[in-house]
Design a protein around this motif. Sequence first.
Motif, PDB file in Angstrom:
ATOM      1  N   LEU A 263       0.929  -1.154  -0.035  1.00 12.24           N
ATOM      2  CA  LEU A 263      -0.004  -0.121   0.014  1.00 12.24           C
ATOM      3  C   LEU A 263       0.923   1.194   0.057  1.00 12.24           C
ATOM      4  O   LEU A 263       0.543   2.171  -0.759  1.00 12.24           O
ATOM      5  N   THR A 264       1.961   1.163   0.826  1.00 10.03           N
ATOM      6  CA  THR A 264       2.892   2.283   0.908  1.00 10.03           C
ATOM      7  C   THR A 264       3.653   2.466  -0.463  1.00 10.03           C
ATOM      8  O   THR A 264       3.736   3.844  -0.944  1.00 10.03           O
ATOM      9  N   ALA A 265       4.039   1.412  -1.112  1.00  7.18           N
ATOM     10  CA  ALA A 265       4.839   1.603  -2.472  1.00  7.18           C
ATOM     11  C   ALA A 265       3.996   2.048  -3.523  1.00  7.18           C
ATOM     12  O   ALA A 265       4.389   2.684  -4.412  1.00  7.18           O
ATOM     13  N   ALA A 266       2.498   1.732  -3.188  1.00  2.29           N
ATOM     14  CA  ALA A 266       1.538   2.289  -4.143  1.00  2.29           C
ATOM     15  C   ALA A 266       0.992   3.768  -3.919  1.00  2.29           C
ATOM     16  O   ALA A 266       0.093   4.199  -4.561  1.00  2.29           O
ATOM     17  N   GLY A 267       1.501   4.327  -2.909  1.00  5.08           N
ATOM     18  CA  GLY A 267       1.455   5.623  -2.622  1.00  5.08           C
ATOM     19  C   GLY A 267       0.276   6.147  -1.611  1.00  5.08           C
ATOM     20  O   GLY A 267      -0.319   7.120  -1.643  1.00  5.08           O
ATOM     21  N   TYR A 268      -0.155   5.075  -0.667  1.00  7.44           N
ATOM     22  CA  TYR A 268      -1.157   4.923   0.226  1.00  7.44           C
ATOM     23  C   TYR A 268      -0.814   5.251   1.338  1.00  7.44           C
ATOM     24  O   TYR A 268       0.034   4.284   1.851  1.00  7.44           O
ATOM     25  N   ARG A 269      -1.489   5.801   2.168  1.00 12.36           N
ATOM     26  CA  ARG A 269      -1.400   6.124   3.635  1.00 12.36           C
ATOM     27  C   ARG A 269      -2.785   5.329   4.241  1.00 12.36           C
ATOM     28  O   ARG A 269      -3.838   5.404   3.550  1.00 12.36           O
ATOM     29  N   VAL A 270      -2.572   4.698   5.349  1.00 13.70           N
ATOM     30  CA  VAL A 270      -3.772   4.102   6.067  1.00 13.70           C
ATOM     31  C   VAL A 270      -4.182   4.732   7.242  1.00 13.70           C
ATOM     32  O   VAL A 270      -3.053   4.790   8.161  1.00 13.70           O
ATOM     33  N   ILE A 271      -5.518   5.051   7.568  1.00 15.20           N
ATOM     34  CA  ILE A 271      -5.723   5.553   9.115  1.00 15.20           C
ATOM     35  C   ILE A 271      -7.318   4.760   9.136  1.00 15.20           C
ATOM     36  O   ILE A 271      -8.154   4.699   8.487  1.00 15.20           O
ATOM     37  N   GLY A 272      -7.071   4.324  10.563  1.00 18.68           N
ATOM     38  CA  GLY A 272      -8.249   3.393  10.923  1.00 18.68           C
ATOM     39  C   GLY A 272      -8.916   4.681  11.959  1.00 18.68           C
ATOM     40  O   GLY A 272      -8.318   5.127  12.708  1.00 18.68           O
ATOM     41  N   ILE A 273     -10.399   4.426  11.954  1.00 13.78           N
ATOM     42  CA  ILE A 273     -11.193   5.586  12.788  1.00 13.78           C
ATOM     43  C   ILE A 273     -12.210   4.501  13.577  1.00 13.78           C
ATOM     44  O   ILE A 273     -12.866   3.716  12.934  1.00 13.78           O
ATOM     45  N   SER A 274     -12.432   4.625  14.765  1.00 16.21           N
ATOM     46  CA  SER A 274     -13.395   3.877  15.529  1.00 16.21           C
ATOM     47  C   SER A 274     -13.788   4.833  16.772  1.00 16.21           C
ATOM     48  O   SER A 274     -13.358   6.006  16.923  1.00 16.21           O
ATOM     49  N   LYS A 275     -14.860   4.594  17.253  1.00 15.85           N
ATOM     50  CA  LYS A 275     -15.353   5.229  18.383  1.00 15.85           C
ATOM     51  C   LYS A 275     -14.674   5.084  19.694  1.00 15.85           C
ATOM     52  O   LYS A 275     -15.167   5.709  20.893  1.00 15.85           O
ATOM     53  N   ASP A 276     -13.560   4.122  19.532  1.00 19.07           N
ATOM     54  CA  ASP A 276     -12.832   3.877  21.163  1.00 19.07           C
ATOM     55  C   ASP A 276     -12.026   4.874  21.434  1.00 19.07           C
ATOM     56  O   ASP A 276     -11.686   5.853  20.650  1.00 19.07           O
ATOM     57  N   ASP A 277     -11.885   4.905  22.845  1.00 24.33           N
ATOM     58  CA  ASP A 277     -10.959   6.087  23.367  1.00 24.33           C
ATOM     59  C   ASP A 277      -9.438   5.843  22.883  1.00 24.33           C
ATOM     60  O   ASP A 277      -9.210   4.674  22.642  1.00 24.33           O
ATOM     61  N   SER A 278      -8.507   6.585  23.136  1.00 22.26           N
ATOM     62  CA  SER A 278      -7.172   6.641  22.723  1.00 22.26           C
ATOM     63  C   SER A 278      -6.512   5.795  23.570  1.00 22.26           C
ATOM     64  O   SER A 278      -5.556   5.046  22.893  1.00 22.26           O
ATOM     65  N   ASP A 279      -6.788   5.234  24.601  1.00 18.15           N
ATOM     66  CA  ASP A 279      -6.290   4.218  25.638  1.00 18.15           C
ATOM     67  C   ASP A 279      -6.325   2.981  25.025  1.00 18.15           C
ATOM     68  O   ASP A 279      -5.526   2.220  25.041  1.00 18.15           O
ATOM     69  N   LYS A 280      -7.583   2.714  24.619  1.00 14.60           N
ATOM     70  CA  LYS A 280      -8.108   1.235  23.981  1.00 14.60           C
ATOM     71  C   LYS A 280      -7.367   1.196  22.711  1.00 14.60           C
ATOM     72  O   LYS A 280      -6.811   0.132  22.282  1.00 14.60           O
ATOM     73  N   LEU A 281      -7.289   2.313  22.003  1.00 11.86           N
ATOM     74  CA  LEU A 281      -6.631   2.316  20.451  1.00 11.86           C
ATOM     75  C   LEU A 281      -5.144   1.828  20.840  1.00 11.86           C
ATOM     76  O   LEU A 281      -4.689   1.285  20.024  1.00 11.86           O
ATOM     77  N   ALA A 282      -4.471   2.588  21.897  1.00 12.83           N
ATOM     78  CA  ALA A 282      -3.123   2.267  22.035  1.00 12.83           C
ATOM     79  C   ALA A 282      -2.874   0.784  22.417  1.00 12.83           C
ATOM     80  O   ALA A 282      -1.892   0.286  22.047  1.00 12.83           O
ATOM     81  N   ARG A 283      -3.745   0.192  23.167  1.00 11.60           N
ATOM     82  CA  ARG A 283      -3.604  -1.327  23.545  1.00 11.60           C
ATOM     83  C   ARG A 283      -3.758  -2.148  22.224  1.00 11.60           C
ATOM     84  O   ARG A 283      -3.126  -2.930  21.736  1.00 11.60           O
ATOM     85  N   PHE A 284      -4.679  -1.700  21.401  1.00 10.67           N
ATOM     86  CA  PHE A 284      -4.869  -2.574  20.053  1.00 10.67           C
ATOM     87  C   PHE A 284      -3.755  -2.132  19.220  1.00 10.67           C
ATOM     88  O   PHE A 284      -3.141  -3.191  18.924  1.00 10.67           O
ATOM     89  N   ALA A 285      -3.252  -1.096  19.213  1.00 16.42           N
ATOM     90  CA  ALA A 285      -2.011  -0.897  18.289  1.00 16.42           C
ATOM     91  C   ALA A 285      -0.745  -1.764  18.734  1.00 16.42           C
ATOM     92  O   ALA A 285      -0.139  -2.366  17.820  1.00 16.42           O
ATOM     93  N   ASP A 286      -0.639  -1.594  20.072  1.00 19.36           N
ATOM     94  CA  ASP A 286       0.479  -2.342  20.721  1.00 19.36           C
ATOM     95  C   ASP A 286       0.240  -3.815  20.628  1.00 19.36           C
ATOM     96  O   ASP A 286       1.358  -4.522  20.130  1.00 19.36           O
ATOM     97  N   ARG A 287      -0.762  -4.477  20.846  1.00 17.09           N
ATOM     98  CA  ARG A 287      -0.970  -5.627  20.952  1.00 17.09           C
ATOM     99  C   ARG A 287      -0.822  -6.328  19.556  1.00 17.09           C
ATOM    100  O   ARG A 287      -0.127  -7.447  19.199  1.00 17.09           O
TER     101      ARG A 287
END
Length: 159
Positions: free
Chosen positions: A63-87
């Motif tokens: 995806l990066t090589a083809a020139g795209y960035r990825v962003i995920g959006i959810s209703k979760d708070d930042s703390d839960k998102l940090a755990r998700f990203a780390d896990r």
Amino acid sequence: MTDYPRLTVGDAAPTFTLTDQNGNAVSSSDLSGENVIVYFYPAAMTPGCTTQACDFRDSMTSLTAAGYRVIGISKDDSDKLARFADRDSLPFPLLSDTDLAVHKAYGAYGEKNSYGRILTGTLRSTIVVDGTGHVTLALYNVKATGHVRMLRRKLGIDA
């Protein structure tokens, strides 16, 4: 129940500023000039959302090589998102939209059928935005499994 208008190809993508998993503000204006895949998912660390996030993770090189960035959006708070990203070692920003304003602006919130029951919530959706801020692809009610593979085909990126 009010359904929110869905975006279509050629629409100007709604602007936003949201907090990522590290507590940093991320604004759509920061992404100007880049092709961005913005995907909306119901809840971090659930089976389907994990499958989808890991599929994006595993496709980041192409995806990066083809020139795209990825962003995920959810209703979760930042703390839960940090755990998700780390896990799951997710290498892209996960943004918190707790008031659902961005979900609604992108048409990624409304009625959905879940195993025969009509519910209101996040519609698993992917919007591709070009460097000028316009929608080039809008996919709603996508399946978690196989979605990234299908998206790559639609974007002309070899699997």
